[in-house]
Design an enzyme around this catalytic site. Structure first.
Site, short mmCIF file in Angstrom:
data_model
loop_
_atom_site.label_atom_id
_atom_site.label_comp_id
_atom_site.label_asym_id
_atom_site.label_seq_id
_atom_site.Cartn_x
_atom_site.Cartn_y
_atom_site.Cartn_z
N ASN A 154 0.80 -1.23 0.00
CA ASN A 154 0.00 0.00 0.00
C ASN A 154 0.84 1.29 0.00
O ASN A 154 0.41 2.29 -0.57
CB ASN A 154 -1.01 -0.01 1.16
CG ASN A 154 -0.35 -0.20 2.50
OD1 ASN A 154 0.82 -0.57 2.59
ND2 ASN A 154 -1.09 0.07 3.54
N LYS A 177 12.99 -6.21 0.71
CA LYS A 177 12.16 -6.93 -0.26
C LYS A 177 10.79 -6.27 -0.32
O LYS A 177 10.00 -6.35 0.63
CB LYS A 177 11.97 -8.40 0.12
CG LYS A 177 11.28 -9.17 -1.01
CD LYS A 177 10.63 -10.45 -0.58
CE LYS A 177 9.23 -10.30 -0.04
NZ LYS A 177 8.24 -9.77 -0.98
N GLU A 251 4.95 -4.44 11.87
CA GLU A 251 3.89 -3.46 11.60
C GLU A 251 2.79 -4.21 10.89
O GLU A 251 2.89 -4.48 9.69
CB GLU A 251 4.43 -2.34 10.71
CG GLU A 251 5.41 -1.40 11.39
CD GLU A 251 4.75 -0.52 12.43
OE1 GLU A 251 3.51 -0.51 12.54
OE2 GLU A 251 5.49 0.16 13.15
N CYS A 285 -3.39 0.37 6.79
CA CYS A 285 -3.42 -0.53 7.95
C CYS A 285 -4.13 0.07 9.16
O CYS A 285 -4.81 -0.61 9.89
CB CYS A 285 -2.00 -0.90 8.33
SG CYS A 285 -0.96 0.56 8.56
N GLU A 459 7.85 2.40 14.55
CA GLU A 459 8.59 3.07 13.48
C GLU A 459 8.48 4.58 13.72
O GLU A 459 7.67 5.05 14.51
CB GLU A 459 8.00 2.70 12.11
CG GLU A 459 8.18 1.22 11.84
CD GLU A 459 8.06 0.82 10.38
OE1 GLU A 459 7.00 1.06 9.78
OE2 GLU A 459 9.03 0.25 9.84
#
Ligand code: NAD
Length: 485
Positions: A154, A177, A251, A285, A459
């Site tokens: 996203n 990745k 996350e 999210c 984060e």
């Protein structure tokens, strides 16, 4: 036809593009039309090995540089990203289908913020001096080593930077990745970092599906794993990392509550509900997908919401006027359609939307269900699409118990004019990221992350430094050392 979106090669390792045709092919699809806009290859074990070896070697020299030197490179990369915001935003729109109206303000710009913020912080990272009488202890803040970043589809640029910037600031290297659905923009992030002066091998990108992610996570050359993805993937990655006692940041997903009291400013609450359910076509999210509305304003809220949704501009994502784009993939569209059908079947009232749009690509209408009850599937499971569930409530105690009755704990929001209640409700939410009279802001200065099943670690902000570094304590005795014999 070759699109401008075709990258020079699939992977970026040791400062250069690298290809290995032996890897399984991956088609990159423009969600607005369903066209294939690039073809890449999944990483073979040889490519994964190359990337990890490059990261291990480069990390040693990178960690020897001063924080000021490391930070200067990250800040230069931030400047380049901002200068190229238009091109990077167009690429992000090709990759994700998100409208340019969004990508031009929320993707490369957010990545640049992270590079700038952690670039600025790199020079300030330090240990501590602890006096113990005439003896003393000093601590050294050390990098972890090689970090693996694994992204969702996203926010591809943002995720590549939110993980890369703090990792690199602390003196780690990274193998990133991206999601196999949106592999393009992380390559640009790697290119820009090298252009800004990053030594080869410090930030590498390899492509692939879950198997490539799994191979990275279990590799003994890796010291830390940071995943942005779903809870089921998080469980697998966490377990695999635990076997090697690796550090993790998770996350993960959510089913966050948004609580709207009778006294809320109606238009602000509707704005919050729109931002928290339909931005990025609902593929966020932290979305507040369980919208609890107090009975006194329920009908006014639904009426105003429906009216405002009528103003959504659904169309060509490259048109700056478009405010609502397609779903990311055919598969995600089918998943969301399945949830809409479940909502109808289980007795929720479909207020608006619910249908696929008759056009090429993966388009779903913004959808609102009312009269949703706590036990319905659409109120319990993460949908990850443009589907809002509106639930009624009578009073604060009741709504708090219901808001927290979920395995997730990513975000939560409250709309009210009563300040004491706003803070009381925020204190009561079981969620890592809470909002009062706003929703889904994610400035780099503030910690972001989830509690309960929604994640581990944070984060952004200074808090992220704790998750990309470790402390070494050094004990120093000034006098003689006594021993029992
Ligand atoms: P996903 O879990 O399917 O995949 C995420 C990434 O993990 C992909 O790169 C995938 O290839 C990789 N992966 C899959 N299986 C793996 C395995 N066994 N080992 C290692 N890697 C593996 O998620 P998605 O569908 O790409 O993204 C949507 C999900 O991400 C939603 O649940 C959403 O809530 C979550 N998300 C969370 C945040 C956050 O910050 N909390 C942000 C964005 C998205």
């Amino acid at each position: 036809m070759t699109y401008p979106t075709q990258p020079k090669a699939s992977h970026f390792i040791n400062g250069a593009y690298v290809e290995d045709d032996a890897g399984a092919p991956i088609d990159v699809i423009y969600p607005a039309t369903g066209e294939v806009i690039a073809k890449i290859h999944s990483a073979t074990p040889a490519i994964i090995g190359q990337a990890l070896d490059a990261a291990r070697t480069a990390q040693v020299e990178w960690a020897k540089m001063t924080g000021t030197e490391r930070g200067r490179i990250l800040r230069r990369a931030a400047d380049i990203m901002r200068e190229r915001n238009h091109d990077l935003s167009v690429l992000e729109t090709w990759d994700t289908g998100k409208p340019y109206q969004e990508t031009s303000v929320a993707d490369a710009t957010s990545g640049a913020d992270a590079l700038e913020y952690f670039g600025g912080m790199a020079a300030t990272l330090a240990g501590q001096h602890i006096q113990l009488g005439e003896d003393w202890v000093y601590t050294v803040r050390e990098p972890l080593g090689v970090c693996v970043g694994i992204g969702a589809w996203n926010y591809p640029t943002q995720i590549a930077c939110w993980k890369g910037a703090p990792a690199l600031a602390c003196g780690n290297s990274m193998v990133f990745k991206p999601s196999e659905t949106t592999p393009l923009s992380a390559l640009k992030v790697a290119e820009i970092l090298v252009e800004a002066g990053l030594p080869a091998g410090v930030y590498n990108v390899v492509q692939g599906l879950g198997d490539v992610g799994a191979a990275l996570v279990s590799d003994p050359r890796v010291d830390k794993v940071s995943l942005t993805g779903s809870v089921p993937t998080g469980r697998k990655v966490y377990a695999s990392a635990a076997a090697g006692m690796k550090h993790v940041t998770m996350e993960l997903g959510g089913k966050s509550p948004m609580v709207i009291f009778d006294d809320a400013d109606l238009d602000n609450a509707v704005s919050g509900a729109i931002l928290g359910n339909f931005y990025s076509s609902g593929q966020v999210c932290s979305n507040g997908t369980r919208v609890f509305v107090q009975k006194g304003i329920k009908e006014a809220f639904l009426a105003r919401l429906t009216e405002r949704l009528g103003k959504a501009v659904i169309g060509d994502p490259m048109d700056p006027n478009t405010s609502f784009g397609p779903m990311v993939s055919a598969r995600q569209t089918e998943i969301v359609e399945g949830y809409v059908a479940k909502g109808v079947e289980e007795g929720a009232r479909l207020v608006t939307g619910g249908k696929r749009l008759e056009r090429k690509g993966f388009w779903l209408e913004p959808t609102v269900f009312a009269d949703v009850t706590d036990d319905m599937t659409i109120a319990r499971e993460e949908i990850f699409g443009p589907v809002m569930a509106v639930l009624d409530f009578e009073d604060e105690a009741e709504v708090m118990a219901r808001a927290n009755d979920t395995e997730f704990g990513l975000a939560a929001g409250v709309f009210t004019r009563d300040l004491a209640r706003a803070h009381r409700v925020a204190a009561g939410f079981e969620a890592g990221t809470c909002y009062i009279n706003t929703y889904n802001d994610a400035p780099v200065e503030a910690p972001f992350g989830g509690s309960k099943q929604s994640g581990v670690g944070r984060e952004n902000s200074a808090a992220a430094i704790e998750h990309y570094s470790q402390l070494k304590s050094v004990y120093v005795r000034m006098g003689d050392l006594e021993a029992p014999f």
